[in-house]
Design a protein around this motif. Structure first.
Motif, PDB file in Angstrom:
ATOM      1  N   SER A 185       0.827  -1.216   0.000  1.00 43.87           N
ATOM      2  CA  SER A 185       0.000   0.000   0.000  1.00 43.87           C
ATOM      3  C   SER A 185       0.861   1.266   0.000  1.00 43.87           C
ATOM      4  CB  SER A 185      -0.948   0.008   1.205  1.00 43.87           C
ATOM      5  OG  SER A 185      -0.228   0.198   2.406  1.00 43.87           O
ATOM      6  N   CYS A 186       2.109   1.138   0.439  1.00 45.07           N
ATOM      7  CA  CYS A 186       3.037   2.278   0.457  1.00 45.07           C
ATOM      8  C   CYS A 186       3.892   2.334  -0.808  1.00 45.07           C
ATOM      9  CB  CYS A 186       3.939   2.209   1.689  1.00 45.07           C
ATOM     10  SG  CYS A 186       3.066   2.472   3.244  1.00 45.07           S
TER      11      CYS A 186
ATOM     12  N   ASP B  35       7.809   1.828  -0.556  1.00 43.07           N
ATOM     13  CA  ASP B  35       8.610   2.945  -0.073  1.00 43.07           C
ATOM     14  C   ASP B  35       8.872   2.736   1.413  1.00 43.07           C
ATOM     15  OD1 ASP B  35       9.621   5.363   0.890  1.00 43.07           O
ATOM     16  OD2 ASP B  35       8.402   6.569  -0.467  1.00 43.07           O
TER      17      ASP B  35
ATOM     18  N   GLN C 223       7.709   5.394   3.933  1.00 48.05           N
ATOM     19  CA  GLN C 223       6.280   5.406   4.264  1.00 48.05           C
ATOM     20  C   GLN C 223       5.919   4.257   5.195  1.00 48.05           C
ATOM     21  OE1 GLN C 223       3.682   5.671   0.883  1.00 48.05           O
ATOM     22  NE2 GLN C 223       4.563   7.590   0.184  1.00 48.05           N
ATOM     23  N   VAL C 224       6.536   3.106   4.992  1.00 48.36           N
ATOM     24  CA  VAL C 224       6.285   1.964   5.878  1.00 48.36           C
ATOM     25  C   VAL C 224       6.716   2.321   7.304  1.00 48.36           C
ATOM     26  CG1 VAL C 224       6.938  -0.423   6.399  1.00 48.36           C
ATOM     27  CG2 VAL C 224       6.432   0.242   4.035  1.00 48.36           C
TER      28      VAL C 224
ATOM     29  N   CYS D 131       4.181   4.484   8.894  1.00 48.71           N
ATOM     30  CA  CYS D 131       3.026   3.702   9.352  1.00 48.71           C
ATOM     31  C   CYS D 131       3.332   3.013  10.688  1.00 48.71           C
ATOM     32  CB  CYS D 131       2.627   2.657   8.323  1.00 48.71           C
ATOM     33  SG  CYS D 131       1.823   3.330   6.873  1.00 48.71           S
TER      34      CYS D 131
END
Length: 133
Positions: free
Chosen positions: A115-116, A119, A122-123, A126
């Motif tokens: 979903s990222c 990247d 971004q993980v 999260c």
């Protein structure tokens, strides 16, 4: 410290021992492919600085095929990196979660990575948001 200081100096650190230790510096220029007209001939100045600098200059770009980067490339050692796969990111996210006290199942970590857009930054964002809950 200004840029002229960074490109021509060394920091000397005097520790408790009788030896003096010298810390080396490098200059990191990120998003050099995004330098535009507003940067006052940024690439040309960057090339001039690389030629004159006594410290390593690390230039980071996303678009290696950009015309701007083609003029910079002869002055650089070209290191290319591929975006890590979903499974590599997921395994690393699970390990980071364990170190931070967060239980993450591998299939959930793979879904987050997908979903990222694979990247890792971004993980990690999260995971950081999950840790705050």
């Amino acid at each position: 410290n200004n840029l002229g200081d960074v490109t021509g100096s060394q920091v000397i650190n005097f520790s408790h021992s009788k030896k003096k230790s010298i810390k080396r510096r490098c200059l990191i220029m990120d998003e050099v492919d995004g330098m535009g007209a507003g940067d006052r001939s940024g690439i040309a100045e960057l090339i001039k600085m690389i030629k004159d600098s006594r410290v390593p200059v690390i230039c980071i770009c996303n678009d290696r095929q950009s015309q701007k980067i083609k003029s910079l490339a002869p002055y650089c050692m070209d290191l290319r990196y591929k975006r890590p796969t979903k499974s590599i990111i997921a395994r690393r996210a699970v390990r980071i979660g364990e170190q931070e006290g967060i239980k993450i199942e591998l299939n959930a970590a793979e879904a987050i990575a997908a979903s990222c857009g694979n990247d890792i930054r971004q993980v990690l964002n999260c995971l950081q948001m999950w840790s705050k809950k």
